[in-house]
Motif scaffolding. Structure first.
Motif, PDB file in Angstrom:
ATOM      1  N   GLN A   4     -79.448 -14.869 -81.527  1.00 42.68           N
ATOM      2  CA  GLN A   4     -79.593 -13.972 -80.383  1.00 42.68           C
ATOM      3  C   GLN A   4     -78.389 -13.046 -80.201  1.00 42.68           C
ATOM      4  O   GLN A   4     -78.519 -11.921 -79.717  1.00 42.68           O
ATOM      5  N   PHE A   5     -77.212 -13.506 -80.621  1.00 43.41           N
ATOM      6  CA  PHE A   5     -76.018 -12.685 -80.448  1.00 43.41           C
ATOM      7  C   PHE A   5     -75.968 -11.559 -81.491  1.00 43.41           C
ATOM      8  O   PHE A   5     -75.658 -10.408 -81.165  1.00 43.41           O
ATOM      9  N   ALA A  65     -82.310  -6.446 -79.083  1.00 48.19           N
ATOM     10  CA  ALA A  65     -82.166  -4.992 -78.949  1.00 48.19           C
ATOM     11  C   ALA A  65     -81.422  -4.345 -80.119  1.00 48.19           C
ATOM     12  O   ALA A  65     -81.125  -3.150 -80.063  1.00 48.19           O
ATOM     13  N   LEU A  66     -81.136  -5.074 -81.199  1.00 45.86           N
ATOM     14  CA  LEU A  66     -80.352  -4.495 -82.294  1.00 45.86           C
ATOM     15  C   LEU A  66     -81.122  -3.372 -82.985  1.00 45.86           C
ATOM     16  O   LEU A  66     -80.576  -2.295 -83.248  1.00 45.86           O
ATOM     17  N   PHE A  67     -82.389  -3.627 -83.290  1.00 48.21           N
ATOM     18  CA  PHE A  67     -83.204  -2.634 -83.981  1.00 48.21           C
ATOM     19  C   PHE A  67     -84.167  -1.974 -83.007  1.00 48.21           C
ATOM     20  O   PHE A  67     -84.615  -2.582 -82.029  1.00 48.21           O
ATOM     21  N   ALA A  68     -84.506  -0.718 -83.308  1.00 53.18           N
ATOM     22  CA  ALA A  68     -85.508  -0.007 -82.510  1.00 53.18           C
ATOM     23  C   ALA A  68     -86.897  -0.513 -82.880  1.00 53.18           C
ATOM     24  O   ALA A  68     -87.107  -1.046 -83.984  1.00 53.18           O
ATOM     25  N   PRO A  69     -87.880  -0.350 -82.001  1.00 49.46           N
ATOM     26  CA  PRO A  69     -89.233  -0.835 -82.296  1.00 49.46           C
ATOM     27  C   PRO A  69     -89.824  -0.271 -83.585  1.00 49.46           C
ATOM     28  O   PRO A  69     -90.635  -0.918 -84.247  1.00 49.46           O
ATOM     29  N   GLY A  70     -89.423   0.926 -83.982  1.00 52.08           N
ATOM     30  CA  GLY A  70     -89.982   1.531 -85.183  1.00 52.08           C
ATOM     31  C   GLY A  70     -89.299   1.133 -86.478  1.00 52.08           C
ATOM     32  O   GLY A  70     -89.753   1.516 -87.565  1.00 52.08           O
ATOM     33  N   TYR A  72     -69.277  -8.216 -75.248  1.00 55.47           N
ATOM     34  CA  TYR A  72     -70.306  -9.198 -75.590  1.00 55.47           C
ATOM     35  C   TYR A  72     -70.643 -10.070 -74.382  1.00 55.47           C
ATOM     36  O   TYR A  72     -71.791 -10.488 -74.197  1.00 55.47           O
ATOM     37  N   GLN A  73     -69.623 -10.351 -73.550  1.00 54.72           N
ATOM     38  CA  GLN A  73     -69.861 -11.160 -72.363  1.00 54.72           C
ATOM     39  C   GLN A  73     -70.648 -10.371 -71.317  1.00 54.72           C
ATOM     40  O   GLN A  73     -71.509 -10.920 -70.621  1.00 54.72           O
ATOM     41  N   GLN A  74     -70.385  -9.080 -71.223  1.00 46.78           N
ATOM     42  CA  GLN A  74     -71.171  -8.237 -70.325  1.00 46.78           C
ATOM     43  C   GLN A  74     -72.639  -8.231 -70.735  1.00 46.78           C
ATOM     44  O   GLN A  74     -73.539  -8.233 -69.881  1.00 46.78           O
ATOM     45  N   VAL A  88     -69.165  -5.113 -87.204  1.00 45.64           N
ATOM     46  CA  VAL A  88     -69.932  -6.289 -86.804  1.00 45.64           C
ATOM     47  C   VAL A  88     -71.076  -5.873 -85.890  1.00 45.64           C
ATOM     48  O   VAL A  88     -70.906  -5.036 -85.004  1.00 45.64           O
ATOM     49  N   THR A  89     -72.232  -6.490 -86.093  1.00 44.96           N
ATOM     50  CA  THR A  89     -73.361  -6.219 -85.208  1.00 44.96           C
ATOM     51  C   THR A  89     -73.322  -7.143 -83.992  1.00 44.96           C
ATOM     52  O   THR A  89     -72.601  -8.128 -83.958  1.00 44.96           O
ATOM     53  N   GLY A  90     -74.135  -6.813 -82.995  1.00 44.34           N
ATOM     54  CA  GLY A  90     -74.218  -7.644 -81.798  1.00 44.34           C
ATOM     55  C   GLY A  90     -73.184  -7.262 -80.768  1.00 44.34           C
ATOM     56  O   GLY A  90     -72.667  -6.133 -80.740  1.00 44.34           O
ATOM     57  N   GLY A  91     -72.864  -8.224 -79.919  1.00 43.46           N
ATOM     58  CA  GLY A  91     -71.962  -7.965 -78.803  1.00 43.46           C
ATOM     59  C   GLY A  91     -70.545  -7.624 -79.209  1.00 43.46           C
ATOM     60  O   GLY A  91     -69.807  -7.029 -78.422  1.00 43.46           O
ATOM     61  N   PHE A  92     -70.130  -7.988 -80.440  1.00 45.48           N
ATOM     62  CA  PHE A  92     -68.799  -7.625 -80.923  1.00 45.48           C
ATOM     63  C   PHE A  92     -68.781  -6.213 -81.503  1.00 45.48           C
ATOM     64  O   PHE A  92     -67.732  -5.693 -81.845  1.00 45.48           O
ATOM     65  N   GLY A  93     -69.941  -5.597 -81.670  1.00 45.50           N
ATOM     66  CA  GLY A  93     -70.017  -4.298 -82.297  1.00 45.50           C
ATOM     67  C   GLY A  93     -69.627  -3.172 -81.349  1.00 45.50           C
ATOM     68  O   GLY A  93     -69.775  -3.280 -80.122  1.00 45.50           O
ATOM     69  N   ALA A  94     -69.150  -2.081 -81.921  1.00 42.03           N
ATOM     70  CA  ALA A  94     -68.842  -0.897 -81.125  1.00 42.03           C
ATOM     71  C   ALA A  94     -70.149  -0.244 -80.691  1.00 42.03           C
ATOM     72  O   ALA A  94     -71.130  -0.233 -81.437  1.00 42.03           O
TER      73      ALA A  94
END
Length: 551
Positions: A276-277, A283-288, A542-544, A248-254
């Motif tokens: 947003q989550f 911040a999921l993807f890098a700018p490039g 995810y809460q952090q 899983v992506t986002g705050g639940f992701g490793a």
């Protein structure tokens, strides 16, 4: 002669086989007709909110539309939070309600059409001459737009004779949205070229991809491009090959998995809203990273998307499979074969007990995952605890993990979720994950859950004697925390009171009862409730992340 209510019931039952609700003055004739004149199964819940929640969960677990029902006035207003959740989660269902008489409102009536509209639900009101046709239109609207609808029966119309039930046409459902026009075709060509030439391709899919039936095509596309894959929280399991899936992506992701995603040079997103989550607050993807999105939404849903195709996820994925040559024979091994996917997906094991002496939720979640039956269907209430099941309990497909309440940021919808899921998946084990706050808020439907799931039901209550999310967000800011605390409640005793088995879990050894329960005959064992006395000091990742953003 059939009444107006019978016209509604008989027509509804041609397309819907499950009805959930609470009986009252406004829906008595409708429920009588459901029980005596149709094959639809009515399941009683103990609070009107549960009628909508159960119908919502039934659809998420089975893909089959269901109905809820309540009386007018106070019965209807009790459904509004669950109705808002279904609207925001795009879940089709029909809520059959009583309504004010055609002569005008009584002192206890409210403007139900306005209230439903306020949360985004359309109301259809039946009359003596058009009840069957209006019922079909309501079902058609729900399925077409993937939203709940309200079907209202005025009080003075409900019992009127309406003649024979006329034949009603099948509800029309639009065909999947195909990519159309030069722009869409050109963008698909661009995506295919980007994937074919990418060094580190990545595919992300959400619940929309699952609903479209895109799983097989996505698996073929991942194989042909050598892409790593991942899903949103509501899309877990959509990719058939788990060997190269980052979870899983986002705050639940490793954390390791999220670091790999930031290395991707091309990312293609299928049927995911990119909230947003999911996006880790940008911040999921890098700018490039070159990001493409395919969705039925009118336009891209995140600013980081550089190319968009409006189309059904399955049709677009199949079109890309035809365009992208197979990776076999290309120079070098694909990216996904040279990274350690299993290591990247690993979560913190936690400690047996937290420093305060209470159970560490991480180790408890890990131990429970090892003991849960493989046929599990997980339903989740809302609250701080949602991180633990989402991180540590893998499921086989998106229709086996449902988070009901998170779209509307609500709690208290867990217990009736069990009711809908249990009826939809009669041969599977339904597992509820809930906090003590949400569990108490809807405690009336603990009885409904136990009755509906019986020996195929498990509830895991993460009991930290607090509204954990509020403690983490506002207690840490120095706000008075007394309103955030809950006197520790014995949920195991609640379970025993309604015929279930309750176990207070203070150590990992106490979970041995789950291990033995899983070996027993489901037809003779009781519903099992695990009352986990966890530490509130262990904050979910995810809460952090939310704390960092809000501080």
């Amino acid at each position: 002669m059939p009444s107006v209510s019978a016209h509604v019931a008989l027509t509804l039952a041609q397309h819907i086989d499950a009805v959930f609700g609470v009986m009252g003055n406004g829906n008595a004739y409708f429920l009588d007709a459901i029980e005596t004149q149709t094959d639809a199964v009515f399941t009683a819940v103990r609070h009107e909110q549960g009628a909508v929640v159960a119908a919502d969960a039934h659809f998420r677990a089975s893909g089959r539309i269901a109905a809820g029902t309540s009386t007018y006035g106070a019965g209807f207003t009790n459904t509004l939070t669950a109705l808002a959740e279904a609207v925001q989660a795009h879940v089709p269902l029909v809520l059959v309600v009583g309504d004010e008489p055609t002569s005008g409102p009584r002192p206890w009536d409210v403007d139900q059409i306005a209230l439903a509209s306020a949360v985004g639900a359309r109301t259809y009101t039946v009359g003596r001459a058009d009840a069957a046709a209006t019922t079909v239109i309501a079902i058609e609207h729900a399925l077409t737009y993937r939203v709940p609808v309200v079907l209202a029966i005025p009080y003075d119309v409900a019992a009127l004779e309406a003649g024979s039930v006329p034949p009603a046409p099948e509800p029309r459902v639009p065909a999947p949205l195909a990519p159309r026009g030069e722009f869409a075709e050109g963008m698909l060509d661009e995506i295919a070229d980007a994937l074919a030439t990418a060094e580190r391709p990545f595919l992300l899919a959400g619940r929309g991809a699952w609903l479209s039936g895109a799983s097989a095509a996505l698996g073929e596309l991942a194989a042909s491009t050598g892409a790593l894959t991942a899903s949103t929280a509501l899309g877990r399991g959509v990719f058939p090959d788990t060997r190269f899936d980052l979870g899983v992506t986002g705050g639940f992701g490793a954390e390791g998995a999220m670091e790999l995603i930031r290395e991707a040079d091309v990312a293609v997103v299928f049927g995911a809203g990119l909230n947003q989550f999911t996006m880790r607050f940008g911040a999921l993807f890098a700018p490039g990273t070159k990001v493409f999105q395919i969705d039925i939404a009118p336009a891209a849903t995140h600013a980081h998307v550089g190319g968009f195709v409006r189309a059904d996820a399955r049709l677009a994925a199949e079109a890309l499979v035809e365009r992208v040559p197979r990776a076999a024979g290309s120079a070098g091994a694909p990216w996904r074969e040279v990274v350690e996917v299993a290591a990247a997906r690993a979560y913190d094991d936690g400690d047996d007990l937290a420093p305060d002496g209470r159970l560490d939720p991480r180790s408890a979640a890990r131990r429970i995952a090892a003991l849960l039956p493989e046929d599990r269907v997980v339903v989740s209430d809302g609250g701080h605890f949602i991180g633990w099941a989402n991180m540590y309990w893998p499921v086989a497909a998106p229709d086996r993990m449902m988070m009901i309440g998170t779209a509307f940021q609500s709690i208290g919808q867990g217990w009736p979720s069990v009711v809908g899921a249990a009826l939809a998946r009669r041969d599977d084990t339904v597992v509820l994950t809930s906090g003590d706050g949400g569990g108490l808020m809807a405690i009336a439907d603990l009885e409904s859950a136990v009755r509906a799931a019986a020996g195929r039901g498990i509830a895991v209550i993460w009991n930290d004697a607090a509204y954990g999310a509020e403690v983490n967000l506002y207690g840490l800011k120095g706000l008075a925390d007394a309103p955030m605390r809950i006197p520790e409640v014995d949920f195991a005793a609640f379970a025993a009171a309604v015929g279930a088995e309750g176990v207070v879990v203070r150590t990992l050894a106490d979970l041995d009862r789950l291990e033995s329960w899983a070996t027993e005959d489901p037809t003779t064992r009781r519903f099992l409730l695990l009352d986990l006395r966890i530490s509130g000091d262990v904050i979910a990742p995810y809460q952090q992340e939310i704390i960092r953003v809000n501080s």
